[in-house]
Enzyme design. Sequence first.
Site: not given
Length: 1003
Positions: A381, A384, A417, A439
């Site tokens: 995934a 954005n 995300e 991350e």
Amino acid sequence: MTQGREPLTIMDGNLQTDFSTKTKRGVYLSKSLTFVILVIFALALVATAFIVYNFAACPRTDHLANVTKYEHICDQSKLLVIPLSTENSKSVTLVESTTNTVEITTSENENAVKDVRLPNNIKPDRYILRLTPYIFEGNFTFDGEVSIVITVKNKTNTVTFHGVELSFHKIELYKKVDGKAVKIVRRTEDVPRQFHILTTAEDLIAGQQYVLNITFTGILNDNLHGFYRSLYEEKKDKRWIAVTQFQATDARRAFPCWDEPALKAKFTISIARPNNLTSISNMNIVGREAHEILSDYTWDHYAESLPMSTYLVAFVVTDFANMTDSKNNFSVWARKEALPSAAYALDIGPKILKFLEEYYKIKFPLPKIDMIALPDFKAGAMENWGLLTFREIAMLYDVGVSPTTAKARVASVVAHEIAHQWFGNLVTPAWWSDIWLNEGFASYVEYVAVDAVEKSWKLMEVFVLNEVQSVFKLDALTSSHQISVEVGNPEEIGAIFDKISYGKGSAILRMMNHFLTDDVFNAGITDYLNAKKFGDAEQRDLWSALTNAARERKAFDADVGVVMDSWTLQTGFPVLTITRDYKTGVITFKQERFVLINDTLDGNNSSVWWIPVSYTTAAEKDFLSTRPKLWLRGERSIVVENITIGENDWFIGNIQQTGFYRINYDQRNWNMLIKILNNKSRFQEIHPINRAQIIDDSMNLALSGRLDYRTALDITSYLSHEKSYVPWKAGLVALGYIDTMLSKGAYYLEYKRYVLRLLNSTVQELGWEIMTNESVVRAQHRVDLLSTACHLQHVECLEQAVRMYTNWMLKHNPDNDNDIHADLRSTVYCVGVQAGNAREWNFAWERFLAVSVPSERELLLSVLGCTRAPYLLYRYLDLSLRNDSGIRKQDTVRVFSAVASSSIGEPIAFNFVRANWQRLKDYVGSVSTLNSILKVVTRRLNQAHEYEELKRFVSESCSDLGRPVLQVLERTAANVQWMEQNYQTIVKWLLAVDKSAHRVTDA
């Protein structure tokens, strides 16, 4: 780009066109007549060339499409002739500039470059981007216009920006204040750095703003990066869509830009799309209008964004459908047929968003969030800003078809995300060296968020398995890397999106959370985000915010940066050896770096860490207090005299494995732990996470030669009465390494019998019957134990699985009538394919081609590798490299992993890779994918001759793959060393235990 299949008649390059059996006839010419004809022919060629030279179109080469396009606006004076050069390969083309035609020199020096950073003399402020994609077979291209407002930071006469595989048509530069044109005298393309450099006739003034306008064309590629095309079928109807994936360095493939994370700007995006399709982008749509030229196209205009990095820009053009929550600010998109499967993502997404707004104490700053499930997506995934893109398997969950564990996967990926919307999007690392700030934090917070929303899943316990113990294996290699690591070119950047950045990053954040406390940690995070929002940051900015928060609350007296730099700026992790003097009560704590091959480091020169040490004793049994009771402050060892503990009491360090290090004890303490664990009525006095830790630490200490394997294996024997998932999973993983090493040996049978004795009672208890609303943890526990039992040829397991698979094959309509519970399918399918032959394999293959549910497709891809028939395995590997097979390019690694997962398939997969390396490179087009394939097909190599073959292959074919291939070599060397040092010890232990078990059975 999809490659066309050549007709068979020309595959060998000898095309036969005359099949006549008649006598050949001809006309005979004299020598003089032949000469005259040749002269006339030569003159005609010269005349033709002259005409073409004066009137033909100007060529512009599109390197990506490998074709030459022609522009019919051509001035003969623009054609330049340059001398040939042996120093560099250069091409000269022409582009229309602000005031005149500009020479463009393209440098293609392929020498490796280290410095790929843009000059810091210019900063982009705003992009106005207009794109028109043509999503049609035969014309997968897009036209673009971009207007970039730039600010000059230092006086310069060059403008340098990124662009890859784009053809520029017109470049103009103006002063923003008065619109006066700035003359461009040259454009140079630096291919290795992916730079375009404009040289201006006058200096650009510091502090002034300019506007750069560029029109260009690009290709909708099929390599799953940049602006790319994707194909799916719905009711046998082919549908093309266009999507983006820009992280880390691929925005430059879609539009000219300053493609570095710190160079944030505002984006105003307009997408022209066919009237029958829909577009989505980061921001909300603010207007639509008919396309001025294309009657069947519509412009979608989007609101201006907040300042963001180029890698977070996103847009898609699809025919998908959507669902929206009650507040109308959260939507999910998917193929129309798959949309109902997005219901769970739509349910949990807003809950996670709300939790994280409270967790960060900062409202989500955009007006909406869209999440879209894509058929072709290389990553799991992508975060954005405002438009989250997912591989279908990571967002879609089908009740009754998807396994229960898929629900947890969807929740975790969605949480990951959404967590990025603050950590990564609102505040972005200044450079990719600190990508772990993105991350690592998202990987930690995904567990925190899901644990808050789905409390019954106990995901914080599973964290230790997924993000601590699994990462130890990679970080124990000397070829590992520090968390914060200098990177330059795109290949180096891509290589650090690994378990170190994700897993180790999240593990040290969890460690820090525990030694600082929730109150201090959360306050520091909020302060950091507020101080740096809409900007960029480095790890020292985070350390500073956390240090201030701790000092304000008098919670921690040290500088957080000093502590944490020892974890982020050094490679590896420590093993803490705890040695007790049982007479005096004195305890010594000594640290050294833990490495897999124990003779690769000089212990006197190895690194030292700031280690927070929490502990408990048999008398205390306090497994809830995770704050450290003492520290090793960069010291190699300390001696502690004031710990109260009985001579016959066990001692356990690193409570709930909150610290990122392993623990070793003296032999007497290990023996006491073995005794308590093997006591059926008392083993649960130890926390399940610490039971898992004891198994994982002991087995890996033995693997590296720091502990006698007999001690470690004695610990695993307690699993026969263990009921909890986390310790069992740790045990299966640790024993799984021995399984892999022994699977090709003479004593594998004794190993199988030992493990089957351990899991027999738990398998009987879990059984094959699935209860309604069963927990995710119990479902995963059943999957792991049943698959292990069948793998080890547990008779009842095999019989049940074969019976269920056969019954399914006998169904009149197996695609719509499958009564095998989703949680059992992975085991049943694999055993069915493994026990059968071509008929059973073809049945699974046909189901794969027919099914559209992502979780079922992924499962079938894995089980097709279970067959024992070599010719089917070779066939499967070959199919994975064909565009027409039905296997998506994103799933190539899964196929190779499935085939290489058995002792039969591994040599087949490795040999196939070596024999088809160039074909693999051409097909996947990705260094990271090649590294992943090489990793999965070599994990079982453990013989000296296999290691030599691997080294030879790497040297001849793939030495350019970077750090990951060095890790493959080191891991294989460790396997060889393990066989030499431990094989006989383990075989003797297994034979003794097997003999003892037979005595008990006979009695």
